[in-house]
Write an enzyme that holds these catalytic residues in place. Structure first.
Site, mmCIF file in Angstrom:
data_model
loop_
_atom_site.group_PDB
_atom_site.id
_atom_site.type_symbol
_atom_site.label_atom_id
_atom_site.label_comp_id
_atom_site.label_asym_id
_atom_site.label_seq_id
_atom_site.Cartn_x
_atom_site.Cartn_y
_atom_site.Cartn_z
ATOM 1 N N LYS A 169 0.849 -1.193 0.000
ATOM 2 C CA LYS A 169 0.000 0.000 0.000
ATOM 3 C C LYS A 169 0.883 1.240 0.000
ATOM 4 C CE LYS A 169 -1.811 2.672 3.159
ATOM 5 N NZ LYS A 169 -1.963 3.968 2.436
ATOM 6 N N GLU A 244 9.000 0.771 11.634
ATOM 7 C CA GLU A 244 9.949 1.900 11.667
ATOM 8 C C GLU A 244 9.100 3.131 11.898
ATOM 9 O OE1 GLU A 244 11.359 5.080 11.035
ATOM 10 O OE2 GLU A 244 11.665 4.629 8.904
ATOM 11 N N CYS A 278 12.672 10.509 8.541
ATOM 12 C CA CYS A 278 12.617 9.918 9.875
ATOM 13 C C CYS A 278 13.922 10.138 10.637
ATOM 14 C CB CYS A 278 12.325 8.424 9.772
ATOM 15 S SG CYS A 278 10.742 8.040 9.009
ATOM 16 N N GLU A 380 8.428 14.311 17.403
ATOM 17 C CA GLU A 380 9.043 14.267 16.081
ATOM 18 C C GLU A 380 8.452 15.399 15.243
ATOM 19 O OE1 GLU A 380 10.138 11.198 12.517
ATOM 20 O OE2 GLU A 380 8.206 10.923 13.500
#
Length: 476
Positions: A169, A244, A278, A380
């Site tokens: 996906k 992750e 990331c 983050e």
């Protein structure tokens, strides 16, 4: 654009579509099928039917498909990079690098397949023993929008060469490049059903991939709370998961660091891909002995970064990928202004002083004097905003760097061998860079600690993530 299921390009069962827009202009690039649970189930059925023949091929024969696909990807690099820039927003130079990176990953797993994987022993009293590595079966891959080609390569490269079939996906805001790469793999000889691509929202397509009991492994890259939901959805079937989940990567600049190189390390490490990486530098800790000079030079350099449409010549940083991300970043910066808890020394706004009506642009931003409990340090921040803190020494820098729920990456900038040794031993991160940041070659295992995730992608260890041991004992 259509979905790829069992080697055929199809509309969704619902017949509905969604639009993919260029984040630099707001223009619609293409429509994509709005897939749902039934589309995933069709893809799973196709992957199941293809598994027996694909897994029966030799690892070397499977890897040849990856090699031929890599050749074609390199040949079509210019067109693929332009498509990636259009849907994701990154400068064309970065897009070219990412497409080449996808080809690098396929070539790496092709080369790795030359060596067999298994163990043989002759055990007295037990006979001859063999430990074989067997493919898991059908695997699910859920791809984010920030580095879609690279992360697709990380997931499908080891999965396919190990003999698994895949249901993938792509992200809703960046599905086009992934679909085009899947088309190239099919043209390179990948049999129908081995790789299936279903486009659509995470709450339907992604959750069905995580829940479907026929899928034996799910590899997900994305934010923490969604990753935890993927793990919960996968748990009833006891399927394997690789998660992750992002990070808040610290960069420590010691007093003896080469300031010029460290400044350039920040520029690439934080503002590459508009900060939407990331493992980007998200927290900067600078020794007080050099802090004033470092911030002065860094501020001047940040202000030189050219922002604009990624297809335009000379642009170094494009827009954010989506409006929600832009609003999140702008809100964090505005909170600094409202509370007076820091000084915005560069950027802090959209070009021209207000948000563009069409392009999702925000200037590269540098903020000093922010409290350590600010969201800029604790969460983050997926965008071009960087908080800078002054530290009194290496002990304080390490303590602050580790004071986070995340543990994906970290870097230390120093010429002192003792400090390097301490950093590599004490930093709580899945990957530690020394006098560099961000680069991850295909040979290096990648993943995080703490809430940055579980499992590893990349490198030879990734093959273990997509296989399981079978012990065979033979007595003649």
């Amino acid at each position: 654009m259509k979905m790829l299921i069992n080697g055929e390009w199809r509309d969704s069962v619902s017949g509905k579509v969604f639009t993919v827009q260029n984040p630099a202009t707001g223009d619609v690039i293409e429509e994509a099928p709005l897939g749902g649970e039934e589309d995933v189930r069709s893809a799973v059925e196709a992957a199941g039917e293809a598994f027996a023949d694909w897994s029966a091929k030799s690892q070397r024969d499977r890897s040849k498909v990856l090699f031929f696909a890599a050749v074609e990807v390199r040949r079509r690099n210019t067109d693929l990079a332009a498509l990636l820039t259009a849907e994701q927003g990154k400068p064309i130079r970065e897009a070219v690098d990412e497409i080449n990176g996808f080809a690098n990953i396929l070539e790496y797993y092709h080369a790795l397949s030359a060596g067999g994987r298994g163990e043989y022993q002759d055990l007295k009293g037990y006979g001859r023993t063999l430990v074989r590595r067997r493919p898991l079966g059908i695997c699910g891959a859920i791809i984010p929008w920030n580095m879609p080609a690279i992360i697709m390569g990380w997931k499908i490269g080891p999965a396919l060469v190990a003999g698994n079939t895949v249901v993938l996906k792509p992200a809703r805001t960046a599905p086009l490049t992934c679909t085009r790469l899947a088309e190239i793999l099919g043209g390179a000889g990948l049999p129908p059903g081995v790789l299936n691509v279903v486009t659509g929202p995470g709450e339907t397509v992604g959750r069905e991939i995580a829940r479907n009991p026929s899928i034996r492994k799910v590899s997900f890259t994305g934010e923490v709370e969604t990753g935890k939901q993927v793990a919960r959805d996968a748990a009833p079937a006891l399927k394997r998961v690789t998660l992750e989940l992002g990070g808040s990567d610290p960069m420590i600049v010691a007093g003896d660091a080469d300031i010029g190189k460290a400044v350039e390390g920040v520029i690439r490490g934080r503002y590459y891909n508009c900060g939407q990486v990331c493992t980007a530098v998200k927290r900067l800790y600078v020794d007080e002995s050099i802090a004033d000079e470092f911030v002065r030079r860094l501020t001047a350099r940040v202000e030189t970064i050219a922002v604009g449409n990624g297809m335009d010549r000379g642009v170094e940083m494009g827009p954010l990928n989506n409006r929600a991300g832009l609003h999140r970043v702008a809100g964090l910066v505005e909170a600094v202004r409202e509370r007076g808890e820091g000084a915005i020394v560069a950027g802090g706004r959209a070009p021209g002083g207000e948000e563009y009506d069409r392009g999702l642009f925000f200037l590269p931003t540098l903020i000093t004097g922010v409290p350590h409990d600010s969201p800029l340090f604790t969460e983050e921040v997926f965008g071009p905003v960087l908080p800078v803190a002054t530290v009194s020494g290496f002990d304080e820098a390490l303590a602050l760097a580790n004071n986070s729920r995340y543990g994906l990456g970290a870097s230390v900038w120093t010429r002192n061998a003792d400090l390097i040794a301490r950093a590599t031993e004490e930093l709580e991160a899945g990957i530690v860079w020394v006098n560099q940041h961000l680069k991850i070659p295909p040979e290096v295992p990648f993943g995080g600690t703490k809430e940055s995730g579980i499992g590893r992608e990349n490198g030879s260890r990734a093959l273990e993530e997509y296989t399981e041991d079978q012990a065979v004992l033979v007595r003649l």
